[in-house]
Motif scaffolding. Sequence first.
Motif, PDB file in Angstrom:
ATOM      1  N   GLU A 136       0.808  -1.215   0.000  1.00 45.61           N
ATOM      2  CA  GLU A 136       0.000   0.000   0.000  1.00 45.61           C
ATOM      3  C   GLU A 136       0.845   1.270   0.000  1.00 45.61           C
ATOM      4  O   GLU A 136       0.302   2.372   0.062  1.00 45.61           O
ATOM      5  CB  GLU A 136      -0.929   0.013   1.205  1.00 45.61           C
ATOM      6  N   SER A 137       2.164   1.125  -0.117  1.00 44.40           N
ATOM      7  CA  SER A 137       3.049   2.288  -0.045  1.00 44.40           C
ATOM      8  C   SER A 137       3.351   2.906  -1.397  1.00 44.40           C
ATOM      9  O   SER A 137       4.073   3.894  -1.482  1.00 44.40           O
ATOM     10  CB  SER A 137       4.367   1.888   0.637  1.00 44.40           C
ATOM     11  N   ALA A 139       1.484   3.927  -5.399  1.00 46.50           N
ATOM     12  CA  ALA A 139       0.186   4.176  -6.034  1.00 46.50           C
ATOM     13  C   ALA A 139       0.418   4.779  -7.404  1.00 46.50           C
ATOM     14  O   ALA A 139       1.521   5.228  -7.727  1.00 46.50           O
ATOM     15  CB  ALA A 139      -0.659   5.124  -5.177  1.00 46.50           C
ATOM     16  N   LYS A 159      -2.104  -4.029 -10.470  1.00 46.80           N
ATOM     17  CA  LYS A 159      -2.755  -4.806  -9.413  1.00 46.80           C
ATOM     18  C   LYS A 159      -2.430  -6.290  -9.487  1.00 46.80           C
ATOM     19  O   LYS A 159      -2.201  -6.935  -8.462  1.00 46.80           O
ATOM     20  CB  LYS A 159      -4.268  -4.590  -9.470  1.00 46.80           C
ATOM     21  N   ILE A 165      -2.036  -1.849  -4.755  1.00 44.58           N
ATOM     22  CA  ILE A 165      -3.431  -1.783  -4.303  1.00 44.58           C
ATOM     23  C   ILE A 165      -4.072  -0.472  -4.727  1.00 44.58           C
ATOM     24  O   ILE A 165      -5.153  -0.461  -5.316  1.00 44.58           O
ATOM     25  CB  ILE A 165      -3.515  -1.905  -2.761  1.00 44.58           C
ATOM     26  N   HIS A 166      -3.430   0.635  -4.420  1.00 45.87           N
ATOM     27  CA  HIS A 166      -4.084   1.933  -4.505  1.00 45.87           C
ATOM     28  C   HIS A 166      -3.771   2.646  -5.817  1.00 45.87           C
ATOM     29  O   HIS A 166      -2.603   2.867  -6.168  1.00 45.87           O
ATOM     30  CB  HIS A 166      -3.680   2.812  -3.325  1.00 45.87           C
ATOM     31  N   SER A 414      -9.419   0.025  -4.023  1.00 46.55           N
ATOM     32  CA  SER A 414      -8.366   1.037  -3.961  1.00 46.55           C
ATOM     33  C   SER A 414      -8.848   2.257  -3.189  1.00 46.55           C
ATOM     34  O   SER A 414     -10.049   2.524  -3.095  1.00 46.55           O
ATOM     35  CB  SER A 414      -7.988   1.490  -5.373  1.00 46.55           C
ATOM     36  N   TRP A 415      -7.891   3.004  -2.656  1.00 45.30           N
ATOM     37  CA  TRP A 415      -8.224   4.338  -2.169  1.00 45.30           C
ATOM     38  C   TRP A 415      -8.614   5.217  -3.343  1.00 45.30           C
ATOM     39  O   TRP A 415      -8.136   5.047  -4.471  1.00 45.30           O
ATOM     40  CB  TRP A 415      -7.005   4.964  -1.482  1.00 45.30           C
ATOM     41  N   ILE A 429       2.123   6.680   1.644  1.00 43.63           N
ATOM     42  CA  ILE A 429       2.504   6.383   0.262  1.00 43.63           C
ATOM     43  C   ILE A 429       3.829   7.069  -0.013  1.00 43.63           C
ATOM     44  O   ILE A 429       3.950   8.293   0.116  1.00 43.63           O
ATOM     45  CB  ILE A 429       1.411   6.834  -0.724  1.00 43.63           C
TER      46      ILE A 429
END
Length: 781
Positions: A136-137, A139, A159, A165-166, A414-415, A429
């Motif tokens: 998650e770090s 994006a 992905k 993820i984001h 995702s965010w 992030i």
Amino acid sequence: MNSAKENSLLRRWHGPLTAELTLRPGDFGLGQVPAHLQPDATTRSTCGFCSTGCSLDVHLKAGVAVNLTPTLEYPVNLGMACPKGWEALTPLAAPDRATVPLLRQHDGSFQPTTWTDAMKLFVAKFKGIMAEHGPESVAFLSTGQFCTEEMALLGSLFKFGMGGIHCDSNTRQCMATAHVAYKQSFGFDAPPFTYADFEAGDVIVFIGANPCIAHPIMWQRVLRNKRNPQIIVLDPRRTETAMNATQHLALTPKSDLTLLYGVANLLVQNGWVDRDFIERSTTGYAEFASFVRPFTPDKVAAATGLTVGQLYRFAETIHQGKAVSFWWTMGVNQSHEATRMAQAIINLALMTGNIGRPGTGANSITGQCNAMGSRLYANITSLVGGRDFLDAGHREQVARLLDIPVEKIPNRNSWAYDQIVQGVADGKIKGLWVIATNPSHSWIGRGRPRREATDRGGVAPNPPPPGGGGKDLDTVLDQLDFLVVQEMFTTTETAQRAHLILPAAGWGEKEGTFINSERRFGLVKKVSRAPGQALSDFNIFRLVAQAWGCGEMFRAWSSPAAVFQILKKLSAGQPCDITGIADFEHLDAAGGIQWPWPEAGLKLQVESSRLSGAPTIENLPPSTFNHQPTRERRLFADGKFFTPDGKARFLFDLPRPVAEPTDDEFPFVLLTGRGTSAQWHTNTRTGKSAVLRTLYPANPYIEVHPADAARLGLAANAQVAVWSRRARVACAAFVTPTVSPGQVFIPMHYEVANQLTRAEFDPHSRQPSYKHCAVRLEKLP
């Protein structure tokens, strides 16, 4: 008699100016064209600016694009183009094109590097960050302006291949609301209309939409309507579209939801509803009718600034219309209660039975050329093909179709864009990949909360909202361990903050598909070489896959044409089924094809996902399955929707107050929107055209009502300081009655606009509310 020498001095028969003025028959139905631009071939390609999806005939000379004209017979634009379309080739020759990968040095300068070294650095940095801080770090933030096949490859690579993820795209800024509203109300993100509906209705309602400027070819379709339609515009400003309306309801900014509920109440109380359609095709009407009862004409008039007579006339016009269409754009989508506003429009169409017939519909006009492609196939908010990441059956289905382990597909969402920006601000992030977008200019609330805003003894600024943690976006981006910007131009505000710039090809330098507002797949063709070492986004993503070590997973994703076949497979049985479109050549020959277009005689398989209530194309009318696509088709002709029971939903909530009302210190409401038809978003591309630059003011301006200007001592073109709780900017005063007293307007294209705006978000779509914040004005010396 003059000598030959004297003759040659008086009249030049050859030379640059003479050649430029000489006309020749252009062939290909083009009429006369400049001799030096006389083509030896033409080909069609879908325009890469707005969502209208116009077709352009590109003129080729020795295989290179030299000019273009609008396609005469294309069902979208019918031989018309706006200024941006006419100038679509110009940005490709801009002097600030990114031509080689660029790496930032310790002194802040950029130095060229090789693609090999750029990929090694990309992989080392992002893998290192993920190894230390988790998946998650990192994006990415991308766009609604590149091809569907590129979007699908990027989202799947990130992905499924890289383990990220984001991610989100700037489609969040324009179309997230429509996506969520349609999905909740209809069961799927499915705009129901075709552009022929502009010409087929007798009542056309525009809510927060200014197609004269934002979608000028759509407005031309309105002008082709021979039914002398009533045109009703709901907009605080007297826009170009409002000037052409038969009714302009200049409501108080952000009172739309109250107005729409009040009109719904008038329709209910007077029995001006289609009870047969409501009973057959909807659920929740009784609850909605009870909900809107308190929205009486007197209360609504007081809240909206309109008269009771205007409310009754609006409701009665809807009732009297035989075919009523409701159209909305950013004035609705970019609101603090945007999703419920969009659904209030949908409710009006449902309760009056104005859907599924020619000239009707609750119709969201998309912003960017491929925002619809992003919504369906980018694998960002929705699992590719309009599925759900949270649905195990959907994940298993996609894993089987792509022949990948199901564990590779994330089981969480995702965010959203603002949450990614907040994640950077919070240090969660560390690595960010920005592709074909310019958030340093376009993101909301870019200014820093300023102490100066309270120097006159006013109240303290509101607590910083999410989406940056109270920091300006440039400061947030500078916190990143690694920022990669993949871009056509080296000079964008975001590219200038990058650690690594990857040079990308633009529209006209690659191939693929766009999906326009009416769900039409259109073909984009390569008609020019990208400069230097610039590569198509598609090929950059393939390089990343190989360097990351997941190239084998994407071996079948070898070209945009190959990915289109994969998307067909992923679409099978979905509401957006395109299995009946053979290939790019089929799209080209057909003049584009609207989804859905399933394979003829397709035997639908009821997947396990159907058991969980997922929509399929079983609910489409039989005409959908004809072998040859008709030029223009609309959805829901049989009154059946994509919900498990086939019925549309009435959805509603109480209106909420704006987050930042005006007060004594900040007495003006700032509105933002499009300025001219010659400008596009942050002017990154339109600013490259000398022709387009002559069609809009070079410097930012602010529209001020004459009464307010007189009170402040502002003459036309006077310099004025505009303060919000986040920033102070300077603009030229444009004194005009198109804004109401107490309201001002700045076009979104100028960087200053989003230094002032407040980062507020719709709770359902998480789309930013660009259209309302409080400001004050001061005359500058």
